[in-house]
Design a protein around this motif. Structure first.
Motif, mmCIF file in Angstrom:
data_model
loop_
_atom_site.group_PDB
_atom_site.id
_atom_site.type_symbol
_atom_site.label_atom_id
_atom_site.label_comp_id
_atom_site.label_asym_id
_atom_site.label_seq_id
_atom_site.Cartn_x
_atom_site.Cartn_y
_atom_site.Cartn_z
ATOM 1 N N SER A 144 0.799 -1.230 0.000
ATOM 2 C CA SER A 144 0.000 0.000 0.000
ATOM 3 C C SER A 144 0.832 1.280 0.000
ATOM 4 N N GLY A 145 2.075 1.196 -0.472
ATOM 5 C CA GLY A 145 2.876 2.404 -0.613
ATOM 6 C C GLY A 145 3.201 3.103 0.686
ATOM 7 N N GLY A 146 3.477 2.346 1.737
ATOM 8 C CA GLY A 146 3.856 2.944 3.007
ATOM 9 C C GLY A 146 2.699 3.498 3.807
ATOM 10 N N ARG A 154 -5.379 6.422 9.474
ATOM 11 C CA ARG A 154 -4.375 6.259 8.425
ATOM 12 C C ARG A 154 -2.994 6.595 8.983
ATOM 13 N N PHE A 155 -2.040 5.681 8.783
ATOM 14 C CA PHE A 155 -0.667 5.887 9.253
ATOM 15 C C PHE A 155 0.293 5.810 8.068
ATOM 16 N N GLU A 156 1.008 6.873 7.837
ATOM 17 C CA GLU A 156 2.043 6.885 6.808
ATOM 18 C C GLU A 156 3.378 6.637 7.488
ATOM 19 N N GLY A 157 4.168 5.727 6.951
ATOM 20 C CA GLY A 157 5.411 5.401 7.636
ATOM 21 C C GLY A 157 6.494 4.870 6.724
ATOM 22 N N THR A 158 7.596 4.484 7.365
ATOM 23 C CA THR A 158 8.785 3.997 6.666
ATOM 24 C C THR A 158 9.154 2.633 7.210
ATOM 25 N N PHE A 159 9.362 1.674 6.314
ATOM 26 C CA PHE A 159 9.823 0.347 6.718
ATOM 27 C C PHE A 159 11.343 0.373 6.820
ATOM 28 N N VAL A 160 11.868 -0.158 7.919
ATOM 29 C CA VAL A 160 13.310 -0.299 8.111
ATOM 30 C C VAL A 160 13.573 -1.673 8.707
ATOM 31 N N CYS A 161 14.447 -2.429 8.071
ATOM 32 C CA CYS A 161 14.861 -3.727 8.601
ATOM 33 C C CYS A 161 16.196 -3.561 9.323
ATOM 34 N N MET A 162 16.198 -3.870 10.613
ATOM 35 C CA MET A 162 17.436 -3.904 11.389
ATOM 36 C C MET A 162 17.762 -5.365 11.744
ATOM 37 N N GLY A 163 17.573 -6.238 10.767
ATOM 38 C CA GLY A 163 17.608 -7.675 11.006
ATOM 39 C C GLY A 163 16.204 -8.154 11.288
ATOM 40 N N ASN A 164 15.473 -7.412 12.089
ATOM 41 C CA ASN A 164 14.045 -7.649 12.326
ATOM 42 C C ASN A 164 13.248 -6.476 11.735
ATOM 43 N N PRO A 165 11.960 -6.659 11.468
ATOM 44 C CA PRO A 165 11.181 -5.654 10.739
ATOM 45 C C PRO A 165 10.606 -4.552 11.638
ATOM 46 N N HIS A 166 10.643 -3.316 11.119
ATOM 47 C CA HIS A 166 10.085 -2.166 11.836
ATOM 48 C C HIS A 166 9.317 -1.271 10.860
ATOM 49 N N PHE A 167 8.222 -0.719 11.348
ATOM 50 C CA PHE A 167 7.469 0.293 10.613
ATOM 51 C C PHE A 167 7.394 1.513 11.510
ATOM 52 N N VAL A 168 7.972 2.625 11.039
ATOM 53 C CA VAL A 168 8.079 3.844 11.838
ATOM 54 C C VAL A 168 7.134 4.891 11.279
ATOM 55 N N THR A 226 16.488 -2.019 18.563
ATOM 56 C CA THR A 226 16.393 -2.025 17.105
ATOM 57 C C THR A 226 15.353 -1.007 16.646
ATOM 58 N N GLY A 227 14.306 -0.800 17.471
ATOM 59 C CA GLY A 227 13.295 0.194 17.143
ATOM 60 C C GLY A 227 13.840 1.605 17.178
ATOM 61 N N ALA A 228 14.731 1.888 18.135
ATOM 62 C CA ALA A 228 15.380 3.197 18.185
ATOM 63 C C ALA A 228 16.236 3.411 16.944
ATOM 64 N N CYS A 229 16.955 2.370 16.533
ATOM 65 C CA CYS A 229 17.780 2.465 15.320
ATOM 66 C C CYS A 229 16.903 2.706 14.093
ATOM 67 N N ALA A 230 15.819 1.950 13.990
ATOM 68 C CA ALA A 230 14.909 2.107 12.852
ATOM 69 C C ALA A 230 14.301 3.501 12.826
ATOM 70 N N THR A 231 13.959 4.036 13.992
ATOM 71 C CA THR A 231 13.393 5.381 14.063
ATOM 72 C C THR A 231 14.393 6.413 13.585
ATOM 73 N N ALA A 232 15.645 6.288 14.017
ATOM 74 C CA ALA A 232 16.685 7.232 13.599
ATOM 75 C C ALA A 232 16.909 7.175 12.093
ATOM 76 N N VAL A 233 16.931 5.975 11.534
ATOM 77 C CA VAL A 233 17.112 5.826 10.090
ATOM 78 C C VAL A 233 15.935 6.432 9.342
ATOM 79 N N ALA A 234 14.718 6.147 9.800
ATOM 80 C CA ALA A 234 13.527 6.694 9.140
ATOM 81 C C ALA A 234 13.512 8.213 9.204
ATOM 82 N N ALA A 235 13.925 8.780 10.342
ATOM 83 C CA ALA A 235 13.963 10.234 10.486
ATOM 84 C C ALA A 235 14.967 10.851 9.518
#
Length: 281
Positions: A144-146, A154-168, A226-235
């Motif tokens: 669905s295009g993020g 409705r939540f718009e977000g960014t997928f980041v894999c830090m070995g495990n999956p995260h949606f920020v 890993t969630g903190a890392c994913a958040t920083a990358v998404a930001a």
């Protein structure tokens, strides 16, 4: 429950608390079931899950970590737990190294221990979390295009894999949003074949990032490395922050650096021993 007693150590990293067992000394025959029982905060020890400290399966690592969520499912990686393992190994005399190679299901992570002036206590740990990925078809179908829909929102977000999956997803109502209501639905969205960790984040006036976590298999947790890392990358990817971020979670603050030299994410934060005990298997 058998009469066999297993020694454990309760530890936390920024409030993300787990039960640690040294399997070089104690066998845990059914860690999936044990994690469910022991993690119960009313009838067990209480925690976000169970972490086993094991012998590595490769000469490239010093030790191996296995981690089980509170629902009994095995996780690939936990940044907060890896920092705690570094502190445990050093302060319990299992190693004198200040740089430890830790085998996980998402690769070998390097733990860099920062000691006090006397060299006896681990005050903080930096973990090389390796390179983030924004595509992983096994973990993220991106149907669905993020954009995720949950409970009519409705939540718009960014997928980041830090070995495990995260949606920020970045919001303006971080302190009032019902993350249990939305996180439970988003974790199991059809975009995520293996379910997903969900981070709800907001850029603060001083530039720090406030993050609340719905962790796959455990629900609301005080922090997620890993969630903190994913958040920083998404930001950084969305232009909301630089490649250095201070991530403030419910249980504490983590410093994240996404380096340009190797494209690896480095996470620095505390680790604390809470108490030791014994429990029947």
């Amino acid at each position: 429950m058998s009469d066999k007693k297993i020694h454990f150590t309760k530890m936390h990293g920024a409030g993300n608390d787990y039960i640690y067992v040294n399997t070089l000394l104690y066998d845990v025959n059914d860690p999936n079931s044990a994690s469910v029982r022991w993690s119960d905060r009313h009838k067990g020890i209480g925690g976000d899950g169970l972490v086993l400290i094991c012998r590595p399966t490769t000469d490239a690592a010093d030790y191996r970590m296995r981690i089980f969520n509170a629902d009994g499912s095995e996780a690939m990686m936990c940044g907060n737990a890896s920092r705690c393992i570094g502190k445990y190994l050093y302060e319990r005399g299992l190693t004198d190294k200040t740089e430890i190679k830790l085998e996980t299901l998402s690769g070998i992570k390097t733990l860099m221990l920062h000691l006090d002036n006397e060299g006896k206590t681990v005050e903080s740990v930096t973990v090389d979390m390796l390179e983030p990925l924004t595509e992983n078809h096994r973990q993220y179908a991106d149907l669905s295009g993020g954009i995720l829909l949950a409970e009519g929102r409705r939540f718009e977000g960014t997928f980041v894999c830090m070995g495990n999956p995260h949606f920020v997803t970045f919001l303006n109502d971080i302190d009032t949003i019902d993350i249990a209501r939305y996180g439970a639905v988003m974790e199991r969205d059809s975009n995520f074949p293996e379910r997903c960790n969900i981070e709800f984040a907001q850029i603060l006036s001083d530039g720090a990032i406030r993050t609340r976590v719905w962790e796959r298999g455990s629900g609301i947790t005080m922090a997620c490395g890993t969630g903190a890392c994913a958040t920083a990358v998404a930001a950084a990817l969305t232009g909301r922050a630089s490649r250095r971020s201070e991530i403030r979670m419910d249980g504490g603050t983590l410093q994240i650096e996404w380096r340009t030299t190797d494209n690896h994410v480095y996470m620095t934060g505390p680790a604390e021993i809470v108490f030791d005990g014994e429990i029947g298997e």
